[in-house]
Design an enzyme around this catalytic site. Structure first.
Site, mmCIF file in Angstrom:
data_model
loop_
_atom_site.group_PDB
_atom_site.id
_atom_site.type_symbol
_atom_site.label_atom_id
_atom_site.label_comp_id
_atom_site.label_asym_id
_atom_site.label_seq_id
_atom_site.Cartn_x
_atom_site.Cartn_y
_atom_site.Cartn_z
ATOM 1 N N GLY A 29 0.810 -1.228 0.000
ATOM 2 C CA GLY A 29 0.000 0.000 0.000
ATOM 3 C C GLY A 29 0.839 1.272 0.000
ATOM 4 N N GLY A 30 0.136 2.382 -0.262
ATOM 5 C CA GLY A 30 0.792 3.692 -0.340
ATOM 6 C C GLY A 30 1.475 4.081 0.951
ATOM 7 C CG ASP A 142 -6.606 6.826 8.773
ATOM 8 O OD1 ASP A 142 -7.109 7.971 8.764
ATOM 9 O OD2 ASP A 142 -6.802 5.994 7.881
ATOM 10 N NE ARG A 283 -10.827 1.135 0.917
ATOM 11 C CZ ARG A 283 -11.858 1.595 1.592
ATOM 12 N NH1 ARG A 283 -12.824 0.781 1.987
ATOM 13 N NH2 ARG A 283 -11.955 2.868 1.894
ATOM 14 C CB ALA A 388 -7.225 10.347 -9.050
ATOM 15 C CG ASP A 508 -6.852 39.672 37.410
ATOM 16 O OD1 ASP A 508 -7.689 40.596 37.405
ATOM 17 O OD2 ASP A 508 -6.925 38.663 36.679
ATOM 18 C CG ASP A 689 -6.834 36.404 33.344
ATOM 19 O OD1 ASP A 689 -7.030 37.408 34.052
ATOM 20 O OD2 ASP A 689 -7.616 36.036 32.450
HETATM 21 C C1 GDG Z 1 -7.816 6.019 2.364
HETATM 22 C C2 GDG Z 1 -8.700 7.237 2.073
HETATM 23 C C3 GDG Z 1 -6.770 8.302 0.929
HETATM 24 C C4 GDG Z 1 -7.068 -0.670 -5.254
HETATM 25 N N1 GDG Z 1 -7.487 -1.796 -5.828
HETATM 26 C C5 GDG Z 1 -6.443 -2.634 -5.884
HETATM 27 C C6 GDG Z 1 -5.350 -1.995 -5.345
HETATM 28 N N2 GDG Z 1 -5.762 -0.779 -4.954
HETATM 29 C C7 GDG Z 1 -4.917 0.252 -4.316
HETATM 30 C C8 GDG Z 1 -4.775 1.454 -5.176
HETATM 31 C C9 GDG Z 1 -4.515 2.559 -4.165
HETATM 32 C C10 GDG Z 1 -5.232 2.069 -2.918
HETATM 33 O O1 GDG Z 1 -5.533 0.698 -3.124
HETATM 34 C C11 GDG Z 1 -6.564 2.801 -2.713
HETATM 35 O O2 GDG Z 1 -6.275 4.054 -2.182
HETATM 36 P P1 GDG Z 1 -7.322 5.263 -2.195
HETATM 37 O O3 GDG Z 1 -6.604 6.471 -1.807
HETATM 38 O O4 GDG Z 1 -7.899 5.370 -3.542
HETATM 39 O O5 GDG Z 1 -8.490 4.884 -1.185
HETATM 40 P P2 GDG Z 1 -8.700 4.258 0.319
HETATM 41 O O6 GDG Z 1 -8.355 2.825 0.361
HETATM 42 O O7 GDG Z 1 -10.114 4.565 0.665
HETATM 43 O O8 GDG Z 1 -7.696 5.058 1.290
HETATM 44 C C12 GDG Z 1 -8.238 7.908 0.801
HETATM 45 C C13 GDG Z 1 -5.925 7.129 1.381
HETATM 46 O O9 GDG Z 1 -6.454 6.530 2.550
HETATM 47 C C14 GDG Z 1 -4.489 7.555 1.658
HETATM 48 O O10 GDG Z 1 -4.425 8.531 2.633
HETATM 49 O O11 GDG Z 1 -6.322 8.718 -0.345
HETATM 50 O O12 GDG Z 1 -9.026 9.048 0.547
HETATM 51 O O13 GDG Z 1 -10.067 6.853 1.951
HETATM 52 O O14 GDG Z 1 -3.150 2.663 -3.889
HETATM 53 O O15 GDG Z 1 -3.721 1.234 -6.078
HETATM 54 N N3 GDG Z 1 -4.129 -2.538 -5.282
HETATM 55 C C15 GDG Z 1 -3.993 -3.791 -5.763
HETATM 56 N N4 GDG Z 1 -5.034 -4.486 -6.268
HETATM 57 C C16 GDG Z 1 -6.254 -3.956 -6.349
HETATM 58 O O16 GDG Z 1 -7.191 -4.615 -6.816
HETATM 59 N N5 GDG Z 1 -2.786 -4.364 -5.738
#
Ligand code: GDG
Length: 736
Positions: A29-30, A142, A283, A388, A508, A689
């Site tokens: 994940g990110g 989070d 998701r 996006a 005061d 104060d």
């Molecule tokens: C929360 C916040 C915020 C998706 N499908 C598959 C897959 N993904 C990966 C994507 C992306 C991640 O999952 C989804 O990230 P998002 O940011 O779009 O959404 P949330 O999961 O709701 O995340 C959101 C985020 O936290 C970060 O702060 O942006 O607003 O709701 O990276 O690529 N990855 C794989 N297979 C899939 O089928 N491998």
């Protein structure tokens, strides 16, 4: 060596139990990517839940998990099935998630789940506290852990704590409906730095802090519990290079290296030349607006029938939280809609929607991103939305169009995308058409801009910027201009008091001896206070002065039989023991008839405010009104008054949520100076104060002990936290 501890609900590992066998892999994940360098650095660790509950683990398996995660520099927080049901599926996902995404109708408030949320946050705190040492940095992530910063701060006040919220922070009007709102805000305020994806979320948070906790907010600094908490926005980026490189590799792969999915996509592209593919990935979550997106696509097909058989929507919905009822309902709704639309429009050679309900491996995600002409991402509410950004990063030829919802945090940085309102089907249909017809050079111009930014502000940069900002909060103590009155100093003052021959105490009243109430009339001195003052006054050689902006009549009433010296009306009147009231300054009050009507118009236009008429001054109180409106109106009033009073010997004093108009040559400083000339004092102590007390601090000799109540800018030498601590100090004098 100092370390950074990252804390999130889940560890950056996928721990699975297959036929009693453990399978552990790093997750992709990110957040895991962004934190990689932070986590890898020095002896940094990551604290979180493994994904397996305690009931699933035998002692052997538990040991195995622990050994495996330790290798990855992770530490697990043990959670039971009950914890996961109540804290995670319950409170986090049925209360906080819908509420923070403005889905009030999906929000439940269950007391038992709140109790579990608190208990599990405490479990996280216990694990962090076992790991943390002074000098370390903790970064909490989070909405599942909103209480954690405070729980850590309470036990380890001197470590640096950052908090980042990945979802929106809702407006005050939504947040105020939450039954335990104070506790959540206070939990977050345990951090030194609170980060959001966008300025809007930051502003909503500050608004709730001001309105609910009634704290002072200066720009993006919150004064809380004798600390400055910084709030800022840090839009999260992606691992740009990873997505870009994957797209390049995808482009270069030989036929036999291609995935099954890619081959199918290629077949389709080759057999239906000129046809376009629109991609949607999320998701399966109600915040992502999938049913609305499907309806908008249906609307498009009806409005522009020439595109039938020429356009296809690929819908990838990744299973998520499928044991929460709302998600089950959404699944049914999505299935039905896809079925209905496909049933209505399909031809022998064309199905309008290709629907996948599953998670795909990374390489298939890249296949989809790189093969699609348009990405249609239309959440109803989304903290950021990384999909996006990922789509843009994979467009190596810079062609392609992104249609993005205005309700995603990402839209702030993605102005070159085609922005839509997810509720406006007309607009979405027209925008899909615009995207389908957009010339390639325009596509490239837009994508170039977007890519430049995403490349610069990657997820690593995001983490780096956040930690840099957190590091600078360590220097905020420099702003503090007075020293904290600690136990040693209190003792020093107390000793100086007992050894001195002639002592002057200038106290005061409001905000110092008693706390504030909505109505100033309710601040009558209590029995405990009077007892303390009596005991101090009874000591030898003590001149005990209560010096206040209150009017003479009020003090005559409240301290009728008391022998203390009283200074009222900011220094107009003086009453010494066994003497009559003496007017220190000769004043007029004929100016009031001109000023009063102006104040009245401010009362009319600012609900909750009122005028206090004193003999020689007028005070406009705005403590009870909305804090932002009060601040705004007080600035306006100041402007109006400044132009009016320039020729009259009047001045405007800005106190604690009060603006007072009074004669210029009266202030507590002048009154204190006069008292100093009446005797020789070898111990002088003054405490207050607000602004009006600053005159007193400034006039007193350097060796005087001057103390400010509250953590504010001051010319006093020391400060204490609140009125409770003032009482403690009075006790030192009384029992010395
Ligand atoms: C929360 C916040 C915020 C998706 N499908 C598959 C897959 N993904 C990966 C994507 C992306 C991640 O999952 C989804 O990230 P998002 O940011 O779009 O959404 P949330 O999961 O709701 O995340 C959101 C985020 O936290 C970060 O702060 O942006 O607003 O709701 O990276 O690529 N990855 C794989 N297979 C899939 O089928 N491998």
């Amino acid at each position: 060596m100092n370390k950074t501890i990252i804390v999130s609900n889940r560890l950056p590992l996928q721990v699975k139990l297959e036929d009693s066998e453990l399978e552990i892999k790093p997750s992709v994940g990110g957040l895991a990517t962004g934190m990689k360098s932070v986590h890898a650095e020095g002896n940094g660790i990551w604290v979180g839940w493994s994904g397996l509950t305690e009931d699933q683990l035998t002692p052997e398996l538990r040991k195995e998990v622990s050994t495996a995660v330790t290798k990855e520099k992770c530490v697990t927080v043990p959670l039971t099935k009950e914890d996961v049901d109540n804290f995670y599926l319950g409170f986090s996902n049925k209360t906080l998630w819908p509420l923070f995404h403005y889905f009030m109708e999906y929000t439940t408030f269950e007391r038992s789940e709140w109790e579990s949320y608190k208990a599990v946050n405490q479990k996280f705190a216990d694990v962090v506290l076992e790991q943390v040492n002074d000098g370390d940095t903790v970064w909490v992530h989070d909405y599942q852990l909103l209480l954690l910063p405070k729980l850590i701060r309470d036990r380890k006040p001197n470590i640096s704590i950052g908090f980042f919220l990945h979802i929106p922070f809702p407006s005050f009007e939504i947040f105020r409906t939450f039954p335990w709102r104070e506790a959540l805000l206070e939990g977050m305020l345990g951090a030194d730095l609170i980060g959001f994806h966008t300025y809007d979320y930051e502003r909503h948070f500050l608004s709730s802090v001001k309105r609910i906790l009634r704290l002072d907010v200066k720009f993006n600094d919150i004064l809380f519990d004798e600390r400055i908490v910084k709030v800022d926005s840090f839009p999260m980026g992606i691992d740009y290079q990873k997505f870009y490189n994957a797209a390049v590799a995808n482009n270069n792969q030989k036929e036999k290296e291609k995935s099954e999915l890619q081959r199918r996509l290629d077949d389709h592209i080759n057999t239906s030349l000129g046809d376009k593919m629109i991609l949607s990935i999320d998701r399966l979550d109600y915040t992502k607006g999938i049913p609305k997106r499907l309806r908008a696509f249906e609307y498009f097909l009806n409005k522009y029938p020439e595109y039938k058989e020429k356009v296809r929507l690929i819908l990838l919905a990744v299973p998520s939280r499928s044991n929460v009822p709302q998600y089950q309902k959404l699944k049914r709704e999505t299935d039905e809609l896809v079925g209905r639309i496909n049933g209505e429009f399909a031809t022998v050679s064309w199905t309008p929607i290709w629907y996948f309900y599953r998670s795909m491996p990374f390489e298939n995600l890249i296949d989809l991103y790189t093969s699609s002409d348009i990405a249609l991402i239309t959440p109803i509410r989304d903290g950021m939305n990384l999909v996006a950004k990922e789509y843009i990063a994979t467009r190596i030829n810079q062609d392609g169009v992104l249609i993005l919802s205005e309700m995603a945090g990402a839209k702030n940085e993605m102005n070159e995308a085609l922005l839509i309102n997810p509720n406006n089907f007309e607009q979405i249909a027209d925008t899909i058409k615009q995207a389908l017809e957009m010339p390639v050079d325009e596509q490239q111009n837009r994508i170039k801009f977007l890519q430049n930014r995403l490349q610069r502000y990657s997820v690593e940069k995001w983490a780096e910027e956040f930690l840099k900002a957190l590091e600078t909060t360590k220097n905020l103590d420099d702003i503090e201009v007075s020293k904290r009155l600690n136990v040693e100093l209190k003792q020093e003052i107390s000793t100086a008091f007992s050894t001195a021959k002639s002592k002057l105490l200038l106290l005061d009243f409001d905000g110092t001896l008693v706390g504030f109430k909505d109505n100033p009339k309710d601040c009558k001195p209590d029995e405990e206070l009077l007892k303390l003052l009596d005991a101090i006054h009874a000591k030898d050689d003590v001149t005990l002065v209560i010096i206040s902006g209150r009017d003479r009549e009020t003090f005559e009433d409240w301290f009728a039989d008391k022998p203390y010296t009283l200074v009222t009306d900011h220094g107009v009147w003086l009453k010494q023991e066994n003497e009559d009231w003496e007017m220190l300054e000769h004043l007029k009050n004929d100016w009031m008839e001109n000023i009063l009507p102006i104040l009245e118009t401010f009362v009319d236009s600012t609900p909750g405010t009122f005028i206090e008429k004193k003999r020689y001054s007028l005070a406009w109180h705005y403590r009870k009104t909305d804090p932002e409106l009060g601040q705004k109106r007080s600035t306006e009033l100041n402007t109006v008054l400044t132009s009016l009073i320039s020729n009259n010997d009047l001045s405007v004093l800005k106190g604690n949520k009060v603006t007072e108009i009074k004669s210029s040559n009266v202030n507590k400083g002048r009154a204190a100076s006069r008292l100093l000339t009446r005797d020789h004092f070898d111990f002088i102590f003054a405490i207050g104060d607000d602004w009006t007390d600053e005159y007193m601090f400034e006039e007193l000799p350097e060796e005087a002990y001057t103390v400010k109540v509250g953590f504010k800018k001051t010319s006093a030498r020391y400060h204490v936290k609140d009125t409770l601590e003032v009482r403690e100090l009075l006790n030192y004098f009384a029992n010395n």
